[in-house]
Write a protein that holds these residues in place. Structure first.
Motif, short mmCIF file in Angstrom:
data_model
loop_
_atom_site.label_atom_id
_atom_site.label_comp_id
_atom_site.label_asym_id
_atom_site.label_seq_id
_atom_site.Cartn_x
_atom_site.Cartn_y
_atom_site.Cartn_z
N SER A 108 0.83 -1.21 0.00
CA SER A 108 0.00 0.00 0.00
C SER A 108 0.86 1.25 0.00
CB SER A 108 -0.93 0.01 1.22
OG SER A 108 -1.90 -0.99 1.12
N SER A 109 1.95 1.22 0.76
CA SER A 109 2.85 2.37 0.84
C SER A 109 3.50 2.65 -0.52
CB SER A 109 3.93 2.10 1.89
OG SER A 109 4.88 3.14 1.91
N THR A 110 3.91 1.60 -1.22
CA THR A 110 4.53 1.77 -2.53
C THR A 110 3.51 2.32 -3.53
OG1 THR A 110 5.98 -0.12 -2.08
CG2 THR A 110 5.87 0.64 -4.35
N PHE A 111 2.27 1.83 -3.45
CA PHE A 111 1.22 2.31 -4.34
C PHE A 111 0.96 3.80 -4.11
CE2 PHE A 111 -3.07 3.22 -5.73
CZ PHE A 111 -3.18 2.51 -6.93
N VAL A 112 0.87 4.20 -2.86
CA VAL A 112 0.64 5.62 -2.53
C VAL A 112 1.78 6.48 -3.07
CG1 VAL A 112 0.55 7.29 -0.64
CG2 VAL A 112 -0.78 5.19 -0.49
N GLU A 113 2.99 6.00 -2.90
CA GLU A 113 4.17 6.73 -3.38
C GLU A 113 4.07 6.95 -4.90
OE1 GLU A 113 9.05 6.30 -3.04
OE2 GLU A 113 7.75 4.77 -2.15
N GLY A 114 3.71 5.89 -5.62
CA GLY A 114 3.56 6.01 -7.07
C GLY A 114 2.41 6.91 -7.45
N TYR A 115 1.29 6.79 -6.75
CA TYR A 115 0.10 7.59 -7.04
C TYR A 115 0.39 9.08 -6.90
CZ TYR A 115 -4.84 9.00 -6.91
OH TYR A 115 -6.06 9.58 -7.18
N GLU A 116 1.13 9.44 -5.86
CA GLU A 116 1.45 10.86 -5.62
C GLU A 116 2.35 11.42 -6.72
OE1 GLU A 116 3.06 10.81 -1.69
OE2 GLU A 116 1.07 10.84 -0.71
N VAL A 117 3.32 10.64 -7.17
CA VAL A 117 4.19 11.11 -8.26
C VAL A 117 3.38 11.19 -9.56
CG1 VAL A 117 6.24 10.61 -9.64
CG2 VAL A 117 6.28 10.20 -7.19
N TYR A 118 2.50 10.21 -9.78
CA TYR A 118 1.67 10.22 -10.99
C TYR A 118 0.84 11.50 -11.08
CZ TYR A 118 -2.41 9.26 -13.91
OH TYR A 118 -3.41 9.36 -14.85
N GLN A 119 0.33 11.96 -9.94
CA GLN A 119 -0.49 13.17 -9.92
C GLN A 119 0.28 14.41 -10.37
OE1 GLN A 119 -3.90 13.20 -9.12
NE2 GLN A 119 -3.62 10.99 -9.19
N SER A 120 1.61 14.33 -10.35
CA SER A 120 2.43 15.52 -10.65
C SER A 120 3.08 15.49 -12.03
CB SER A 120 3.52 15.66 -9.58
OG SER A 120 4.49 14.63 -9.71
N ILE A 121 2.82 14.46 -12.83
CA ILE A 121 3.59 14.34 -14.09
C ILE A 121 3.12 15.30 -15.18
CG2 ILE A 121 4.20 11.93 -13.66
CD1 ILE A 121 2.11 11.12 -15.75
N GLU A 122 1.85 15.64 -15.20
CA GLU A 122 1.36 16.54 -16.24
C GLU A 122 1.25 17.96 -15.70
OE1 GLU A 122 -1.26 14.64 -19.39
OE2 GLU A 122 -2.02 13.69 -17.57
#
Length: 289
Positions: free
Chosen positions: A159-173
């Motif tokens: 879950s922690s790894t998923f959250v980490e990825g989700y937060e970076v994904y929100q910032s790519i565009e």
């Protein structure tokens, strides 16, 4: 149940160490392929060891730092090999840069790869150092067997790894910065390897997620490779004129755009469920809720 998962985790880690040792001595494959396979096993090792962070943080963090450092030594070899492939692709059929210049640069790229392979891998001292490093990890796995993570701790780490990825994904565009995209790739690669390990618990769900991440990280890898490739071309080693660099930059950006056409929808699909839903599904799969 906990014992079974602990044994599976240790076995998965041991398998990666054995693969590294095998590719250090395999005579029927090219050194560039061996380096690629060793680096993949290093990354998978780091991802699996991360699952211990809730119960054995000090030792596993040390392992992961050492493995990361070992992988970085091999990175320039892999990059130099991939650069040759990208150069072939973007200059194929091009009449905007002279054939003589293209041949000259390709020869330089090939020579750079050859020297790196010889100095940083095929040298007997380097290979024996890698084997010894991995064998030391194998010996120390004995202590990890005594304190394997619980089902809850594995679920927490996923879950922690998923959250980490989700937060970076929100910032790519909208910038789609190669640096941020590479950061996302590192996180999702770790998540892919972790989900690939637990997929036996719920093959349908985890195999779907694992397959999605396989494609996504492959395309994120292409994006990073293109960035590294062009940075290399801009160096003084190849003596491109400003006009030639502009031509090459346009070609590289075009390849990035083509890659994004498939990558961005796949990322959107993967992160369609927010972290709280992902966490809830894990709880049900792991029978914690």
């Amino acid at each position: 149940m906990i014992q079974d998962k602990g044994n599976r985790l240790i076995s998965a880690i041991e398998k990666q160490t054995e693969k590294i040792i095998y590719f250090c001595s395999a005579e029927n494959i090219s050194p560039n392929l061996a380096v690629h396979e060793i680096r993949k096993s290093y990354k998978r090792l780091r991802a699996l060891l991360q699952l211990f962070s809730e119960c054995n943080e000090t030792q596993t963090d040390q392992f992961r730092r050492e493995i990361k450092a070992a992988g970085k030594i091999l990175s320039p070899i892999r990059e130099s090999f991939v650069n040759v492939q990208h150069f072939d692709k973007i200059t194929a059929g091009s009449n905007l840069i002279s054939e003589r210049k293209i041949k000259q640069v390709k020869d330089s790229l090939l020579e750079k790869n050859r020297v790196l392979v010889e100095d940083e891998f095929t040298s007997k001292n380097v290979v024996s150092d890698i084997v010894q490093f991995v064998k030391n990890i194998q010996v120390q796995l004995i202590t990890l067997k005594l304190n394997c993570p619980s089902v809850f701790q594995i679920k927490t780490q996923l879950s922690s790894t998923f959250v980490e990825g989700y937060e970076v994904y929100q910032s790519i565009e909208p910038e789609l910065s190669p640096v941020v995209m590479h950061e996302l790739r590192k996180i999702l690669k770790r998540l892919w390897y972790q989900l690939d390990f637990v997929k036996f618990m719920h093959p349908r769900y985890f195999r779907l997620k694992s397959d999605q991440l396989n494609k996504i990280t492959e395309q994120l890898g292409v994006d990073h490779d293109l960035f590294v490739f062009f940075e290399d071309l801009k160096s003084d080693d190849f003596n491109f004129s400003n006009e030639e660099l502009l031509i090459l930059d346009n070609q590289v950006q075009h390849q990035r755009e083509l890659n994004m056409v498939k990558l961005l929808p796949r990322l959107k699909q993967f992160f369609n469920e927010p972290p709280e839903i992902f966490d809830r599904k894990l709880g049900k799969i792991f029978k914690l809720s």
